[in-house]
Scaffold this motif. Sequence first.
Motif, short mmCIF file in Angstrom:
data_model
loop_
_atom_site.label_atom_id
_atom_site.label_comp_id
_atom_site.label_asym_id
_atom_site.label_seq_id
_atom_site.Cartn_x
_atom_site.Cartn_y
_atom_site.Cartn_z
N TYR A 46 8.74 -1.49 7.43
CA TYR A 46 8.54 -1.31 6.00
C TYR A 46 9.68 -1.86 5.14
O TYR A 46 9.46 -2.21 3.98
CB TYR A 46 8.30 0.16 5.67
CG TYR A 46 6.87 0.57 5.88
CD1 TYR A 46 5.93 0.40 4.88
CD2 TYR A 46 6.44 1.08 7.09
CE1 TYR A 46 4.61 0.76 5.06
CE2 TYR A 46 5.12 1.44 7.30
CZ TYR A 46 4.20 1.28 6.28
OH TYR A 46 2.88 1.61 6.47
N HIS A 47 10.88 -1.94 5.71
CA HIS A 47 12.01 -2.29 4.86
C HIS A 47 12.90 -3.40 5.43
O HIS A 47 13.83 -3.83 4.73
CB HIS A 47 12.88 -1.05 4.58
CG HIS A 47 12.12 0.06 3.93
ND1 HIS A 47 11.65 -0.01 2.65
CD2 HIS A 47 11.74 1.28 4.41
CE1 HIS A 47 11.02 1.12 2.34
NE2 HIS A 47 11.05 1.91 3.40
N THR A 90 -1.97 12.40 -2.67
CA THR A 90 -1.33 11.65 -1.59
C THR A 90 -0.58 12.61 -0.67
O THR A 90 -0.12 13.66 -1.12
CB THR A 90 -0.34 10.61 -2.14
OG1 THR A 90 0.75 11.29 -2.78
CG2 THR A 90 -1.01 9.69 -3.14
N PRO A 91 -0.43 12.27 0.61
CA PRO A 91 0.38 13.11 1.50
C PRO A 91 1.85 13.05 1.08
O PRO A 91 2.41 11.96 0.92
CB PRO A 91 0.16 12.51 2.88
CG PRO A 91 -0.33 11.13 2.64
CD PRO A 91 -1.04 11.13 1.32
N THR A 92 2.46 14.19 0.90
CA THR A 92 3.83 14.23 0.41
C THR A 92 4.86 13.96 1.50
O THR A 92 6.03 13.71 1.20
CB THR A 92 4.13 15.59 -0.23
OG1 THR A 92 3.89 16.63 0.75
CG2 THR A 92 3.22 15.83 -1.43
N GLY A 93 4.46 13.99 2.75
CA GLY A 93 5.38 13.75 3.86
C GLY A 93 4.72 14.09 5.18
O GLY A 93 3.53 14.43 5.22
N ALA A 128 0.83 -1.21 0.00
CA ALA A 128 0.00 0.00 0.00
C ALA A 128 0.87 1.25 0.00
O ALA A 128 0.58 2.22 -0.72
CB ALA A 128 -0.93 0.00 1.21
N ALA A 129 1.93 1.26 0.79
CA ALA A 129 2.83 2.42 0.80
C ALA A 129 3.48 2.63 -0.56
O ALA A 129 3.62 3.76 -1.04
CB ALA A 129 3.89 2.23 1.88
N GLU A 130 3.88 1.53 -1.19
CA GLU A 130 4.48 1.63 -2.52
C GLU A 130 3.46 2.12 -3.53
O GLU A 130 3.77 2.95 -4.40
CB GLU A 130 5.02 0.25 -2.92
CG GLU A 130 5.78 0.24 -4.23
CD GLU A 130 6.28 -1.15 -4.59
OE1 GLU A 130 6.65 -1.35 -5.77
OE2 GLU A 130 6.30 -2.03 -3.71
N PHE A 131 2.23 1.64 -3.41
CA PHE A 131 1.18 2.04 -4.34
C PHE A 131 0.85 3.53 -4.19
O PHE A 131 0.63 4.24 -5.18
CB PHE A 131 -0.06 1.19 -4.11
CG PHE A 131 -1.20 1.50 -5.02
CD1 PHE A 131 -1.14 1.16 -6.37
CD2 PHE A 131 -2.35 2.13 -4.56
CE1 PHE A 131 -2.20 1.44 -7.23
CE2 PHE A 131 -3.40 2.42 -5.41
CZ PHE A 131 -3.32 2.07 -6.75
N THR A 151 7.13 7.42 0.83
CA THR A 151 8.43 6.86 1.20
C THR A 151 8.72 6.99 2.70
O THR A 151 9.53 6.22 3.22
CB THR A 151 9.55 7.57 0.42
OG1 THR A 151 9.47 8.99 0.66
CG2 THR A 151 9.41 7.30 -1.07
N ASP A 152 8.08 7.91 3.39
CA ASP A 152 8.30 8.07 4.83
C ASP A 152 7.47 7.05 5.59
O ASP A 152 6.23 7.07 5.50
CB ASP A 152 7.92 9.49 5.27
CG ASP A 152 8.00 9.66 6.78
OD1 ASP A 152 9.11 9.54 7.32
OD2 ASP A 152 6.95 9.87 7.41
N PRO A 153 8.10 6.13 6.34
CA PRO A 153 7.33 5.07 7.02
C PRO A 153 6.28 5.59 7.99
O PRO A 153 5.19 5.02 8.10
CB PRO A 153 8.42 4.26 7.74
CG PRO A 153 9.68 4.54 7.00
CD PRO A 153 9.55 5.96 6.53
#
Length: 489
Positions: A486-487, A217-220, A183-186, A190-192
């Motif tokens: 996430y990683h 989308t939220p940019t950060g 979902a984060a990738e979609f 990038t910020d967990p």
Amino acid sequence: MDKPAEMFGRDFEWGELTRFATLPGPRATLGVVSGRRRQGKTFLLDALTRAGGGFMFTATETTETDALRQFGEALARYRGQPTPFRFGHWDEAVTELMRIASPGGPTVAVIDEFPFLAKASPALPSIIQRALDPTAQHTNTPVRLLLCGSALSFMGRFLAGNAPLRGRAGLELVVPTLDFRLAAEFWEITDPHTALLTNAIVGGTPAYRREFAQGDTPTGPGDFDAWVTRAVLNPARLLFREARYLLAEEPELHDTALYHSVLAAIAAGNAARGGIADYLGRKATDLAHPLSVLQDVGMIAHEADAFRRNRSAYRIAEPLVAFYHAVMRPAWGDLERPGRAPEVWHRAQPTFRGRVVAPHFKRICREWARWHASPETHGGQVTRVAGGTVNDPSAKTRHEVDVAVHGENGDGREALLAIGEAKWNDVMGMGHLERLRHIRTLLTARGAATDTTRLECYSSAGFTDELRRLADDDPRIQLIDPLRLYHGD
């Protein structure tokens, strides 16, 4: 068939669909595709028919006569006939459908929103079953028939028990929501930390980004609050009323007021049937049916306690529904007035963090422990992960365990590999570790744990230096932050 470039993920689903679509053999075969709404089932099936030159019919909620008319027109267009088919009943329509494949190879035929047709024509599943019988196969061509539906309660009964098509399907594919990493990738976040907050609202439903948020989308971290007010709490945006529509679209939910009340009780932190009943001012026995129906349609999940099999908890399975009941429903009158969203969102911060994000974070931690963590992290191969409660007789209290990891520790027997605590926005230190050690001691005395059972601390805010030093020297202490969720593994 190559997967379309615009299709995100879904490698497993695409592989199974293309395998089914190209199955060799002269006989017609049946497949069933189901899943909650907005997961991209129609997109998948449309891509499949376009890639293989198949036929696709999307049903609507209408009468049998009108459905047959629509189906006849669609089938005639696919066959290149100038005049539509005029079917008097579904026997004729299904017979004609089973003839669309050429002798040279299989052809896909998709009926999307099949529950609409079956509702108007209850005999239709039996008609399809009869068409698939070996005695009728001599008149069929190699059609690969796919029936798709979002009404989970109907689709669950469709192939169960004595249902006509029980045992007939060569494919039973459930299209799930995207997990938190995908979902984060979609969403291209990038910020967990921002990804976790966003997932707590919209979950892993693909349509919420493209169709509902229109790519917003939220940019950060600095944009998250503004994104909530402009994309979710904005009465002009599609996400604003989506939670209400989700219930209205379920054919099994007749008394929506009751079901909304049950969901509100769960969103308020009542996980047991007794607590839900007290919240609603009803008897616990009165809630058996609504809870069962909500579970059948995928709105709630019923999870067993990791340590007490006779104890269980309910949780809302769709994050947007949990967010609506905790944050939006209590302030609905204010939110419907343009310009009030920032004020409402400011007031709702404690509720959002405590009733939405905190329980969602715990669920994400359990999901990570089950599917993303390596065996080295837990000290064995994981078989199940759940939350649970542990009695402490001497202190006359109970301790909550957010993450209990069971698995195989090398000798083939199930063991408690790890227990963990998950804290949102709390820096975890020695006090949290000592609490886990005490719980491990209680479980060891019961024979449910050992000294090798690992202690895991999950925190979005980090850990004290002392706790980090201990974890560096002892692999039985594991620290998991959003970056690792996430990683890492």
